[in-house]
Write a protein that holds these residues in place. Structure first.
Motif, PDB file in Angstrom:
ATOM      1  N   ILE A 153     -40.771-104.236 -18.838  1.00  0.00           N
ATOM      2  CA  ILE A 153     -40.593-102.798 -19.023  1.00  0.00           C
ATOM      3  C   ILE A 153     -39.349-102.358 -18.261  1.00  0.00           C
ATOM      4  O   ILE A 153     -39.221-102.645 -17.066  1.00  0.00           O
ATOM      5  CB  ILE A 153     -41.821-102.014 -18.521  1.00  0.00           C
ATOM      6  N   THR A 154     -38.443-101.670 -18.937  1.00  0.00           N
ATOM      7  CA  THR A 154     -37.262-101.152 -18.269  1.00  0.00           C
ATOM      8  C   THR A 154     -37.479 -99.698 -17.864  1.00  0.00           C
ATOM      9  O   THR A 154     -38.250 -98.969 -18.494  1.00  0.00           O
ATOM     10  CB  THR A 154     -36.019-101.240 -19.167  1.00  0.00           C
ATOM     11  N   ALA A 155     -36.798 -99.277 -16.810  1.00  0.00           N
ATOM     12  CA  ALA A 155     -36.853 -97.892 -16.349  1.00  0.00           C
ATOM     13  C   ALA A 155     -35.443 -97.458 -15.985  1.00  0.00           C
ATOM     14  O   ALA A 155     -34.773 -98.105 -15.177  1.00  0.00           O
ATOM     15  CB  ALA A 155     -37.777 -97.754 -15.146  1.00  0.00           C
ATOM     16  N   ASN A 156     -34.990 -96.383 -16.591  1.00  0.00           N
ATOM     17  CA  ASN A 156     -33.647 -95.868 -16.341  1.00  0.00           C
ATOM     18  C   ASN A 156     -33.662 -94.348 -16.307  1.00  0.00           C
ATOM     19  O   ASN A 156     -34.549 -93.706 -16.874  1.00  0.00           O
ATOM     20  CB  ASN A 156     -32.677 -96.345 -17.429  1.00  0.00           C
ATOM     21  N   SER A 157     -32.655 -93.781 -15.645  1.00  0.00           N
ATOM     22  CA  SER A 157     -32.447 -92.337 -15.642  1.00  0.00           C
ATOM     23  C   SER A 157     -31.199 -92.006 -16.443  1.00  0.00           C
ATOM     24  O   SER A 157     -30.234 -92.768 -16.440  1.00  0.00           O
ATOM     25  CB  SER A 157     -32.261 -91.811 -14.209  1.00  0.00           C
ATOM     26  N   VAL A 158     -31.214 -90.854 -17.090  1.00  0.00           N
ATOM     27  CA  VAL A 158     -30.032 -90.307 -17.748  1.00  0.00           C
ATOM     28  C   VAL A 158     -29.712 -88.994 -17.056  1.00  0.00           C
ATOM     29  O   VAL A 158     -30.585 -88.125 -16.924  1.00  0.00           O
ATOM     30  CB  VAL A 158     -30.273 -90.078 -19.253  1.00  0.00           C
ATOM     31  N   ALA A 159     -28.469 -88.842 -16.603  1.00  0.00           N
ATOM     32  CA  ALA A 159     -28.083 -87.688 -15.788  1.00  0.00           C
ATOM     33  C   ALA A 159     -27.066 -86.820 -16.523  1.00  0.00           C
ATOM     34  O   ALA A 159     -25.857 -87.060 -16.434  1.00  0.00           O
ATOM     35  CB  ALA A 159     -27.517 -88.155 -14.457  1.00  0.00           C
ATOM     36  N   PRO A 160     -27.522 -85.803 -17.268  1.00  0.00           N
ATOM     37  CA  PRO A 160     -26.589 -84.920 -17.971  1.00  0.00           C
ATOM     38  C   PRO A 160     -25.860 -83.984 -17.015  1.00  0.00           C
ATOM     39  O   PRO A 160     -26.305 -83.732 -15.892  1.00  0.00           O
ATOM     40  CB  PRO A 160     -27.498 -84.116 -18.912  1.00  0.00           C
ATOM     41  N   GLY A 161     -24.756 -83.453 -17.514  1.00  0.00           N
ATOM     42  CA  GLY A 161     -24.070 -82.363 -16.833  1.00  0.00           C
ATOM     43  C   GLY A 161     -24.431 -81.057 -17.507  1.00  0.00           C
ATOM     44  O   GLY A 161     -25.588 -80.825 -17.851  1.00  0.00           O
ATOM     45  N   ILE A 162     -23.441 -80.202 -17.722  1.00  0.00           N
ATOM     46  CA  ILE A 162     -23.686 -78.931 -18.409  1.00  0.00           C
ATOM     47  C   ILE A 162     -23.758 -79.186 -19.913  1.00  0.00           C
ATOM     48  O   ILE A 162     -22.812 -79.677 -20.514  1.00  0.00           O
ATOM     49  CB  ILE A 162     -22.578 -77.916 -18.096  1.00  0.00           C
ATOM     50  N   GLU A 207     -33.961-101.926 -28.445  1.00  0.00           N
ATOM     51  CA  GLU A 207     -33.913-103.322 -28.028  1.00  0.00           C
ATOM     52  C   GLU A 207     -32.528-103.686 -27.485  1.00  0.00           C
ATOM     53  O   GLU A 207     -32.393-104.591 -26.664  1.00  0.00           O
ATOM     54  CB  GLU A 207     -34.287-104.221 -29.208  1.00  0.00           C
ATOM     55  N   ASP A 208     -31.497-102.956 -27.917  1.00  0.00           N
ATOM     56  CA  ASP A 208     -30.142-103.235 -27.441  1.00  0.00           C
ATOM     57  C   ASP A 208     -30.008-103.055 -25.927  1.00  0.00           C
ATOM     58  O   ASP A 208     -29.121-103.644 -25.306  1.00  0.00           O
ATOM     59  CB  ASP A 208     -29.135-102.320 -28.133  1.00  0.00           C
ATOM     60  N   ALA A 209     -30.886-102.236 -25.333  1.00  0.00           N
ATOM     61  CA  ALA A 209     -30.815-101.955 -23.889  1.00  0.00           C
ATOM     62  C   ALA A 209     -31.805-102.790 -23.089  1.00  0.00           C
ATOM     63  O   ALA A 209     -32.123-102.445 -21.948  1.00  0.00           O
ATOM     64  CB  ALA A 209     -31.068-100.473 -23.646  1.00  0.00           C
ATOM     65  N   ARG A 210     -32.243-103.893 -23.644  1.00  0.00           N
ATOM     66  CA  ARG A 210     -33.301-104.686 -23.002  1.00  0.00           C
ATOM     67  C   ARG A 210     -32.903-105.236 -21.637  1.00  0.00           C
ATOM     68  O   ARG A 210     -33.760-105.589 -20.831  1.00  0.00           O
ATOM     69  CB  ARG A 210     -33.693-105.839 -23.926  1.00  0.00           C
ATOM     70  N   TRP A 211     -31.587-105.335 -21.339  1.00  0.00           N
ATOM     71  CA  TRP A 211     -31.121-105.935 -20.091  1.00  0.00           C
ATOM     72  C   TRP A 211     -30.564-104.886 -19.130  1.00  0.00           C
ATOM     73  O   TRP A 211     -29.858-105.209 -18.183  1.00  0.00           O
ATOM     74  CB  TRP A 211     -30.072-107.016 -20.399  1.00  0.00           C
TER      75      TRP A 211
END
Length: 225
Positions: A153-162, A207-211
């Motif tokens: 299981i992968t865990a990531n954050s996405v940090a937007p701006g305005i 699936e492209d972000a599996r790594w």
């Protein structure tokens, strides 16, 4: 997007999003639970369990996106204890326990994506508590990645701006000066659009972000460079 790729999408509150997914040929349903209260995560997943049965047996989960959040536009002097507690309850405690309950349903190889903010890395004292909640969310993401790695299981954050969303519409849309300022903050020279963020989330869910795991993906258009 996951809906176009055949996923059944459970959406918190936003029925217009549900209708948009269905109109695009996807499958979606709304779940309702007021965040920021004790027991909110359990209520959220109870609503999920009640709705997912219409789409077949199993009820497992492959992707969790924690996107709900509130801001408190106040500096240190103006923030009340009640406001502080509320923003941390919605932005930190709710996703923490939403994941805790969700992991009981998540299949190995799943994806957890937390929507953070550029405010976690940029000094913005006018929204000090909001930035602190997003810093906490990024730390949560990092620890999830380590703990859940053995399950794939992968865990990531996405940090937007305005970003030109309904949340920012009151001060941004139609305000020439505000739009010019927002565009000037980003190295790419324009205001962010919802699709800019959604496409990054879709990649991380694929699936492209599996790594890729344990990362904060900057989605500010290069703010503060």
């Amino acid at each position: 997007m996951p809906g176009r790729d055949g996923a059944v999408v459970a959406v918190g509150y936003a029925r217009d999003v549900v209708e948009g997914i269905r109109g695009d040929g996807g499958q979606a349903f709304a779940v309702r639970a007021e965040l920021g209260r004790h027991g909110d995560a359990a209520a959220l997943w109870e609503a999920f369990d009640a709705g997912i049965g219409a789409y077949g047996p199993g009820g497992g989960v492959d992707i969790i996106v924690n996107n709900a959040g509130i801001g408190r536009s106040s500096d240190l002097d103006g923030l009340t204890e009640e406001g502080f507690d509320e923003v941390f309850a919605v932005n930190v405690r709710a996703p923490f326990f939403a994941v805790e309950h969700g992991l009981k349903r998540m299949r190995d190889g799943g994806r957890i994506i937390n929507i953070s903010s550029g405010a976690a890395r940029l000094a913005m004292p006018e929204i000090i508590a909001y930035g602190a909640t997003k810093g906490a969310l990024d730390t949560f993401t990092l620890n999830l990645a380590k703990q859940l790695g053995p399950r794939g299981i992968t865990a990531n954050s996405v940090a937007p701006g305005i970003v030109d969303t309904d949340v920012n519409a009151g001060w941004l849309r139609g305000n020439v000066e505000a739009e010019a300022y927002a565009a000037s903050v980003a190295a790419l020279g324009r205001v962010g659009q919802p699709e800019d963020i959604a496409d990054i989330v879709a990649f991380l869910a694929s699936e492209d972000a599996r790594w890729v795991t344990g990362r904060v993906i900057d989605a500010t258009g290069g703010a503060g460079l």
